[in-house]
Design an enzyme around this catalytic site. Structure first.
Site, mmCIF file in Angstrom:
data_model
loop_
_atom_site.group_PDB
_atom_site.id
_atom_site.type_symbol
_atom_site.label_atom_id
_atom_site.label_comp_id
_atom_site.label_asym_id
_atom_site.label_seq_id
_atom_site.Cartn_x
_atom_site.Cartn_y
_atom_site.Cartn_z
ATOM 1 N N GLN A 89 0.835 -1.198 0.000
ATOM 2 C CA GLN A 89 0.000 0.000 0.000
ATOM 3 C C GLN A 89 0.872 1.253 0.000
ATOM 4 O OE1 GLN A 89 -3.154 -0.249 2.840
ATOM 5 N NE2 GLN A 89 -3.745 1.874 2.652
ATOM 6 N N SER A 117 4.097 -6.368 2.873
ATOM 7 C CA SER A 117 2.744 -6.266 3.435
ATOM 8 C C SER A 117 1.707 -6.771 2.435
ATOM 9 C CB SER A 117 2.477 -4.832 3.885
ATOM 10 O OG SER A 117 1.288 -4.750 4.632
ATOM 11 N N LEU A 118 0.894 -5.892 1.856
ATOM 12 C CA LEU A 118 -0.068 -6.304 0.830
ATOM 13 C C LEU A 118 0.601 -7.119 -0.264
ATOM 14 C CD1 LEU A 118 -2.606 -6.068 -1.081
ATOM 15 C CD2 LEU A 118 -1.589 -3.910 -1.847
ATOM 16 N N GLN A 159 0.433 -11.861 10.055
ATOM 17 C CA GLN A 159 0.961 -10.678 9.376
ATOM 18 C C GLN A 159 0.111 -9.437 9.635
ATOM 19 O OE1 GLN A 159 -0.129 -9.027 6.051
ATOM 20 N NE2 GLN A 159 1.689 -9.261 4.776
ATOM 21 N N HIS A 195 -0.482 -3.459 11.158
ATOM 22 C CA HIS A 195 0.612 -4.278 11.689
ATOM 23 C C HIS A 195 0.842 -3.999 13.175
ATOM 24 C CE1 HIS A 195 1.451 -5.945 7.802
ATOM 25 N NE2 HIS A 195 1.525 -4.735 7.288
ATOM 26 N N ARG A 213 -9.328 -8.325 3.311
ATOM 27 C CA ARG A 213 -8.286 -7.708 4.149
ATOM 28 C C ARG A 213 -8.461 -6.196 4.214
ATOM 29 N NH1 ARG A 213 -2.740 -5.721 3.327
ATOM 30 N NH2 ARG A 213 -1.349 -6.477 4.969
#
Length: 310
Positions: free
Chosen positions: A12, A99-100, A253, A204, A124
């Site tokens: 992101q 991440s993503l 995660q 996170h 998500r």
């Protein structure tokens, strides 16, 4: 001589209005990905990628879908160019995503089919937004302060480390009030910059634990296969042993730190000398330069780049 390669995928923040448009117009393989995404989602994510508006494209629930779809489209365009030149479809030594981007890496490694990965990315983004509304929070990048000093201040203020991206850059996450208090402490400790990120919540961090439980339920509807190449988890910075470990780490995660610097160093130690950053923008290239300037990073986010890299 080129050594082992890795495919890495952005997270992101990599989005921009117009991303993927040239891929769609020049590559049948990329067009097919955008068309499948539009059909599966029931709305035109391609139109939002190509035309915006920017404020909508920045939304967590939209930008994650947009970046994922554009990244897979870029990968398919790159692969199609290679195959058009007579090369056999070949997987890299490693895949990883920030991440993503981890979901893109899972699709690239054959762990999830495109539609299942897309549905998880959609869930998500929606769940992260829901958690952010229930537990208002912020994220900030800390420049010029080492991890141990940041950890000390996290312990005192109740915020958490969210990303360890590269030397001299630690991202923290937490409740809005605690983040404001921590900013003053971090600057007092010697941070050269404390930059609040343009995100909707404290990602996170433990504020996302409820969302991770709901995400696990969505995962039950998806088929997880064994990876076809080595997949590096954000949570462990090591190759996952198999599909079940990948699934468990994907849940973790949501509320665990992203160990990106450690992941890149592991791949480099294992012999990766060329990293293909596949997806919009060049965020990861800048991060990798700070980790190790000797690493080669090739960007594939546009059709011309896919042709030049193949």
């Amino acid at each position: 001589m080129v050594g082992m390669a890795a495919h890495i995928f952005p997270g992101q923040g990599a989005q921009y209005v117009g991303m993927g448009k040239d891929l769609y117009e020049n590559s049948a393989a990329a067009k097919g990905i955008f068309d499948r995404a539009d059909k599966s989602l029931g709305f035109s994510i391609s139109a939002l990628c190509f035309n915006g508006p920017e404020d909508k494209l920045k939304r967590t629930d939209i930008c994650q879908l947009a970046i994922f779809t554009t990244s897979i489209a870029a990968l398919e365009a790159f692969t199609a160019v290679e195959e058009g030149r007579g090369a056999a479809r070949q997987l890299p030594g490693f895949v990883a995503g920030l991440s993503l981007g981890e979901y893109t890496a899972l699709a690239a490694a054959g762990v999830l089919c495109f539609e299942d990965a897309l549905s998880l990315v959609q869930a998500r983004g929606r769940l992260m937004d829901k958690a952010a509304e229930a537990h208002p929070g912020k994220m900030a990048a800390i420049i010029g302060l080492d991890k141990d000093r940041v950890e000390d201040i996290c312990g005192k203020t109740g915020i958490e480390i969210a990303n360890l991206n590269c030397p001299g850059q630690v991202v923290v996450s937490g409740r809005a009030r605690q983040m404001e208090e921590a900013k003053a402490e971090l600057e007092k400790a010697g941070a050269s910059k404390v930059v609040f990120l343009e995100v909707s919540g404290a990602f996170h961090s433990s504020l996302m634990k409820e969302a991770s439980v709901d995400l696990a339920r969505h995962m039950d509807k998806c088929k997880f296969s064994e990876p076809k190449t080595r997949f590096i988890s954000n949570v462990t910075a090591k190759p996952a042993a198999g599909a079940e470990e990948i699934r468990q780490n994907l849940v973790k995660q949501m509320y665990s730190p992203v160990l990106w610097e450690e992941s890149v160093r592991f791949m480099a130690k294992e012999g990766v000398s060329r990293f293909y950053e596949i997806g919009p923008n060049r965020v990861l290239k800048g991060i990798l330069r700070k980790i190790d300037p000797s690493l080669e990073v090739v960007n594939i986010g546009k059709y011309m780049e896919a042709g030049n890299a193949a």
